[in-house]
Design a protein around this motif. Structure first.
Motif, short mmCIF file in Angstrom:
data_model
loop_
_atom_site.label_atom_id
_atom_site.label_comp_id
_atom_site.label_asym_id
_atom_site.label_seq_id
_atom_site.Cartn_x
_atom_site.Cartn_y
_atom_site.Cartn_z
N PHE A 255 0.83 -1.20 0.00
CA PHE A 255 0.00 0.00 0.00
C PHE A 255 0.87 1.26 0.00
O PHE A 255 0.57 2.23 -0.70
CB PHE A 255 -0.95 0.01 1.19
N SER A 256 1.95 1.22 0.76
CA SER A 256 2.86 2.36 0.77
C SER A 256 3.43 2.60 -0.62
O SER A 256 3.54 3.75 -1.08
CB SER A 256 3.98 2.13 1.78
N ASP A 257 3.77 1.51 -1.31
CA ASP A 257 4.30 1.64 -2.67
C ASP A 257 3.23 2.13 -3.64
O ASP A 257 3.54 2.85 -4.61
CB ASP A 257 4.86 0.30 -3.14
N PHE A 258 1.98 1.76 -3.38
CA PHE A 258 0.88 2.24 -4.22
C PHE A 258 0.76 3.77 -4.10
O PHE A 258 0.58 4.47 -5.11
CB PHE A 258 -0.43 1.57 -3.81
N LEU A 259 0.90 4.29 -2.87
CA LEU A 259 0.86 5.74 -2.69
C LEU A 259 2.02 6.41 -3.41
O LEU A 259 1.87 7.50 -3.98
CB LEU A 259 0.90 6.07 -1.20
N LEU A 260 3.18 5.76 -3.39
CA LEU A 260 4.32 6.29 -4.13
C LEU A 260 4.02 6.31 -5.63
O LEU A 260 4.32 7.29 -6.32
CB LEU A 260 5.55 5.41 -3.86
N MET A 261 3.37 5.26 -6.12
CA MET A 261 3.05 5.18 -7.55
C MET A 261 2.13 6.32 -7.98
O MET A 261 2.34 6.93 -9.03
CB MET A 261 2.40 3.84 -7.86
N ILE A 262 1.11 6.63 -7.17
CA ILE A 262 0.15 7.66 -7.57
C ILE A 262 0.61 9.05 -7.11
O ILE A 262 -0.16 10.01 -7.15
CB ILE A 262 -1.26 7.37 -7.04
N GLU A 263 1.87 9.11 -6.69
CA GLU A 263 2.53 10.38 -6.35
C GLU A 263 1.85 11.07 -5.17
O GLU A 263 1.69 12.29 -5.14
CB GLU A 263 2.57 11.29 -7.58
N ARG A 264 1.46 10.26 -4.18
CA ARG A 264 0.88 10.80 -2.95
C ARG A 264 1.66 10.29 -1.74
O ARG A 264 1.10 9.75 -0.79
CB ARG A 264 -0.60 10.44 -2.84
N GLN A 265 2.99 10.48 -1.79
CA GLN A 265 3.83 10.09 -0.66
C GLN A 265 3.41 10.81 0.62
O GLN A 265 3.68 10.32 1.73
CB GLN A 265 5.30 10.39 -0.95
N ASP A 266 2.73 11.96 0.47
CA ASP A 266 2.31 12.72 1.64
C ASP A 266 1.30 11.95 2.50
O ASP A 266 1.08 12.30 3.66
CB ASP A 266 1.69 14.05 1.20
N LEU A 267 0.71 10.90 1.94
CA LEU A 267 -0.29 10.12 2.67
C LEU A 267 0.29 8.87 3.32
O LEU A 267 -0.44 8.11 3.95
CB LEU A 267 -1.43 9.72 1.73
N GLN A 268 1.59 8.65 3.17
CA GLN A 268 2.17 7.40 3.68
C GLN A 268 2.15 7.31 5.20
O GLN A 268 2.27 6.21 5.74
CB GLN A 268 3.61 7.23 3.14
N GLU A 269 2.00 8.42 5.87
CA GLU A 269 1.91 8.38 7.34
C GLU A 269 0.47 8.46 7.84
O GLU A 269 0.24 8.55 9.04
CB GLU A 269 2.72 9.55 7.93
N ASP A 270 -0.48 8.43 6.93
CA ASP A 270 -1.89 8.46 7.31
C ASP A 270 -2.30 7.06 7.74
O ASP A 270 -2.56 6.18 6.92
CB ASP A 270 -2.74 8.93 6.12
N GLU A 271 -2.37 6.84 9.05
CA GLU A 271 -2.62 5.50 9.58
C GLU A 271 -4.02 5.00 9.23
O GLU A 271 -4.23 3.80 9.07
CB GLU A 271 -2.41 5.48 11.10
N GLN A 272 -4.97 5.90 9.12
CA GLN A 272 -6.32 5.45 8.79
C GLN A 272 -6.38 4.92 7.37
O GLN A 272 -6.94 3.85 7.11
CB GLN A 272 -7.32 6.59 8.97
N LEU A 273 -5.80 5.63 6.42
CA LEU A 273 -5.80 5.15 5.04
C LEU A 273 -4.97 3.88 4.88
O LEU A 273 -5.23 3.08 3.98
CB LEU A 273 -5.25 6.23 4.10
N ALA A 274 -4.00 3.68 5.74
CA ALA A 274 -3.16 2.49 5.65
C ALA A 274 -3.93 1.22 6.00
O ALA A 274 -3.50 0.11 5.67
CB ALA A 274 -1.94 2.62 6.56
N GLN A 275 -5.09 1.37 6.66
CA GLN A 275 -5.91 0.24 7.04
C GLN A 275 -7.09 0.09 6.09
O GLN A 275 -7.70 1.07 5.67
CB GLN A 275 -6.42 0.41 8.48
N PHE A 276 -7.42 -1.16 5.77
CA PHE A 276 -8.54 -1.43 4.87
C PHE A 276 -9.83 -0.77 5.38
O PHE A 276 -10.55 -0.11 4.62
CB PHE A 276 -8.71 -2.95 4.73
N ALA A 277 -10.11 -0.92 6.67
CA ALA A 277 -11.34 -0.35 7.23
C ALA A 277 -11.33 1.17 7.12
O ALA A 277 -12.37 1.80 6.88
CB ALA A 277 -11.51 -0.78 8.68
N GLY A 278 -10.16 1.77 7.30
CA GLY A 278 -10.06 3.22 7.18
C GLY A 278 -10.37 3.72 5.79
O GLY A 278 -11.02 4.76 5.60
N ARG A 279 -9.90 2.97 4.79
CA ARG A 279 -10.18 3.37 3.41
C ARG A 279 -11.68 3.25 3.10
O ARG A 279 -12.23 4.04 2.33
CB ARG A 279 -9.34 2.54 2.43
#
Length: 817
Positions: A255-279
């Motif tokens: 998932f972290s690499d997916f954020l890198l791919m879509i050029e949203r490294q700024d979200l890599q520390e967003d713990e809620q988005l990092a979890q399936f339930a959070g998304r």
């Protein structure tokens, strides 16, 4: 290759499940005789898209029955009785509304032929309160928990398209039957195997939701809270500038690499988005984030970028486009049928780097009736069995023929991870093999990490992953760090002591450790080695990572799953266990081959080709008739009306759905009676299924008006009493509490685990008459059997074991936690 040459199978089944089971046998060299009624298998006249067959057998029938013989008759006919007397395996499948297979007197067959193996495939199994209940694939998916797991929050859930339960049942049936056949050949003791399609659907679709929910409640007891509701994965299938692309992010790193791919490294520390339930909680926001990047890229550009980051990715294919995928073309996966009418996937495994043979013709109805009757009259059963060479013998390591487990004495080194590979080695352990699962403390089996969701209840949460608990029961567990010379040396020493090695990494992983097939042969010339890569050992996608979701996206299974007005959606799960069962069957065929050859063999069983086989209907429909199968939501060409209807005891966002599937005209007349013969239902066009299909939308409106005024349980009882397949959409988290059939058949078993206790887990969707339970021991804790294996098998001293732990070669706790 001899494979299963000398094995005779009599197939009394109809439609998909039984014929796919016997197809796996005929493709491995067995002789399969299809016993049909004078009208023939109903699939001979079937096309999912309504194609004009022009007097020929359908493409799907031809795919499923190529290479078989056809005899017209019934089990009681003398010429068929003679065939039964010479058979190793008899297959029956009946009970689905689309199925016209013969019901056999199994007890009589077994009394007359004690060494015979009989496989019975039925909707609910042969015992229990629902054993005689009418069913369709759709109602079984509803009752199994499958439909309840799948759908956008607050919207109508939907079935998995493609009749996957039936295909999967055939795959499990073949795997269940072959070990029993081995044992019968070795001991003279036959077997009756009772396979339930309901249990198959629960196994392949629900991702162990019942057990997972109990773990999330922190107890093996009946859960007070159902944490798991219908949902869709995200990121998953997403729109691009020119179509759709499919991803999966099963790990935090992906998932972290997916954020890198879509050029949203700024979200890599967003713990809620990092979890399936959070998304899911931020679903609309998250979709907007993804699509802001993806809709500006072509599918090819998204695949290229994701592949560089080792994110599992695939195009979303259908029956037309899958034929041109570069990996599948490079590997020659698709073959013309014997008459050149259509294209089909080849057998999903290769042995000793040899491609499977070209498809043979499917039999004309009754083409072999006279020759079969003549040959049966000319020989006795004893002569026939004596003339056929045994396809396999009991593994040499064990000599106790009283052991009811067919693979007792076989030792397997299990270097698999996640679900597909472990499910294959798990089946070998189920049947009695000693399976040693290898992982490392530094890189534990990735499926353990799913236990992180249970951290609130279990301090050793890596021991609380449902998939790991199930797929690794009955196994031993060791840790060995192969990146350290001593770890690699110990693995090589274990290879010497084992009969077989199974692994499912991308090909580069074992290559980097020097554990090639040549090296394995050098260490142990009699060893089998089965490799289960996602895409195969060759081709441009050789080293791409793939999971079940990837296969569903690429094979076409996702293309036919979802509502017509929505995008394709993944079925969520079946390609892992289906890959595992194809791999198990391939392994067993190679085991039989080793008896004939006296040396080891190399097996390549790929995830993608297993998925393509159970999705074959789309490919053959397109290549034979030019018709593209599409998403139908909860409808089906096999029934009308069919769908989900809201009931009075639900509420908006928490509906109580009735699953209704009217598959015959007689059932329509019964439904009309239940409705009170309203004027709208008396239209003569509705007397046929085709007419009801044409008016499906209007019929659905009337049915919804009717169901909204009634509670679901009452409707189900009333319609069932009239012989109409109707079911509740079951809560996938509460089947043990609500489903009497699941309880009566003891589908769930609860081995005592040191961390999670006696946690109920699905066992297998079939039962042997001779075996009471399948899950004999719980999954091992990490490194649990280091001493037993390294000292007991390899002869290390306690001091050497302590040194290995001090050096980090072995361990009993994941590193870095």
């Amino acid at each position: 290759m001899k494979g299963l040459a000398g094995v005779r199978v009599l197939d009394f089944s109809d439609q998909i499940a039984g014929p796919y089971c016997s197809k796996l046998f005929v493709d491995a060299g067995a002789e399969v005789i299809k016993v049909e009624s004078p009208g023939g298998d109903s699939l001979r006249r079937w096309s999912a898209t309504g194609a004009n067959l022009r007097g020929k057998d359908s493409a799907l029938f031809t795919f499923l029955n190529a290479g078989k013989q056809s005899v017209v008759g019934a089990a009681a006919d003398p010429h068929v009785e003679s065939l039964v007397a010479t058979a190793d395996l008899v297959v029956e499948a009946h009970g689905l509304e689309s199925d016209a297979g013969e019901h056999l007197d199994v007890a009589g067959l077994r009394d007359a032929h004690p060494s015979l193996v009989v496989l019975s495939i039925t909707p609910y199994g042969l015992n229990g309160p629902w054993a005689d209940r009418l069913a369709t694939e759709f109602t079984l998916q509803a009752e199994s928990g499958s439909i309840g797991v799948r759908g956008l929050m607050g919207k109508q859930p939907f079935q998995a398209g493609g009749r996957v339960s039936e295909w999967a049942a055939g795959t499990f049936g073949a795997v269940a039957a072959l070990p029993a056949l081995f044992r019968a050949r070795a001991t003279g003791k036959g077997e009756h195997i009772d396979l339930s399609i309901l249990e198959t659907a629960n196994m392949v679709f629900t991702n162990f939701s019942e057990s997972m929910n109990r773990l999330m409640n922190g107890s093996p007891d009946d859960p007070p809270i159902a944490f798991l509701a219908q949902s869709v994965e995200t990121p998953s299938i997403e729109p691009t500038a020119d179509g759709f692309v499919g991803f999966c992010t099963n790990s935090r790193q992906q998932f972290s690499d997916f954020l890198l791919m879509i050029e949203r490294q700024d979200l890599q520390e967003d713990e809620q988005l990092a979890q399936f339930a959070g998304r899911l909680m931020r679903f609309d926001e998250w979709n907007e984030i993804m699509r802001g990047w993806l809709t500006k890229k072509t599918t090819a550009e998204a695949i290229e970028r994701a592949s560089l980051l080792r994110i599992p990715v695939a195009p979303v294919c259908n029956g037309e486009t899958v034929q041109t995928h570069e990996q599948l073309m490079a590997r020659g996966v698709f073959l013309p049928d014997a008459e050149g009418r259509f294209v089909q996937p080849r057998r999903p495994y290769r042995i000793d780097d040899v491609d499977p043979p070209a498809p043979r013709p499917a039999p004309r109805l009754g083409a072999d009736t006279r020759s079969a009757a003549f040959s049966s009259a000319a020989s006795t059963a004893g002569e026939a069995l004596g003339a056929r060479s045994s396809p396999a013998e009991r593994p040499a390591r064990g000599n106790d023929t009283a052991d009811p487990l067919p693979l007792a004495g076989l030792r397997v080194l299990d270097m698999t991870a996640w679900w597909a590979g472990p499910s294959a080695s798990h089946m070998l352990a189920i049947f009695g093999a000693e399976v040693i699962h290898v992982e490392s403390a530094g890189r534990p089996d990735g499926m353990r990490m799913v236990g992180g969701m249970m951290a609130a209840h279990y301090s050793d949460w890596w021991e609380a992953s449902t998939h790991f608990l199930h797929a690794n029961s009955n196994k031993l567990g060791v840790t060995l760090d192969l990146s350290k010379p001593k770890g690699l040396e110990l693995v090589e020493n274990l290879i010497v002591e084992c009969d077989a090695i199974i692994e499912n990494f991308t090909p580069r992983v074992l290559d980097n450790f020097g554990l090639s097939w040549d090296r394995v042969k050098e260490l142990n010339p009699k060893a089998l080695m089965m490799r289960m890569p996602a895409f195969g050992l060759s081709g441009p996608w050789r080293d791409n990572t793939g999971f079940a979701q990837t296969m569903e996206q690429l094979s076409g299974l996702a293309w036919v799953t979802g509502h017509p007005g929505d995008q394709p959606r993944i079925p969520r799960g079946p390609c892992d266990p289906v890959a595992g069962m194809h791999g198990t069957f391939a392994f067993l065929v190679a085991l039989a081959e080793r008896v004939a050859s006296g040396h080891g063999h190399h097996v390549e069983s790929t995830m993608v080709e297993g998925a393509l086989n159970i999705a074959a209907e789309q490919l053959v429909e397109w290549s034979a008739y030019g018709n593209l199968m599409q998403r139908e939501g909860n409808r089906s060409p096999l029934a009308a009306p069919q769908g989900l209807y809201p009931c009075a005891d639900g509420q908006p966002g928490m509906e109580k759905w009735l699953a209704l599937s009217v598959s015959t005209d007689a059932q329509w007349r019964a439904l009309r009676l239940a409705l009170g013969d309203p004027e709208w239902a008396m239209d003569s066009a509705f007397e046929t299924r085709a007419g009801r299909h044409e008016a499906h939308d209007a019929i659905d409106e009337h049915l919804c008006d009717w169901t909204r005024k009634r509670e679901r349980a009452g409707i189900v009882a009333e319609l069932r009493a009239l012989g109409i397949p109707a079911s509740e959409v079951a809560d996938q988290c509460r089947l043990l509490q609500t489903n009497p059939q699941i309880r009566a058949r003891s589908f769930f078993e609860a081995p005592e685990h040191p961390v999670v206790g006696a946690m109920p887990l699905p066992s297998l969707p079939f039962r042997y008459a001779s075996i009471d339970r399948w899950l004999r021991t719980p999954a091992p804790t990490i490194g649990q059997d280091n001493q037993r294996v390294l000292c007991g098998i390899l002869g290390l001293s306690p001091g050497e074991l302590r040194d290995l732990e001090a050096e980090g070669v072995i361990g009993t706790r994941p590193e870095g936690l």
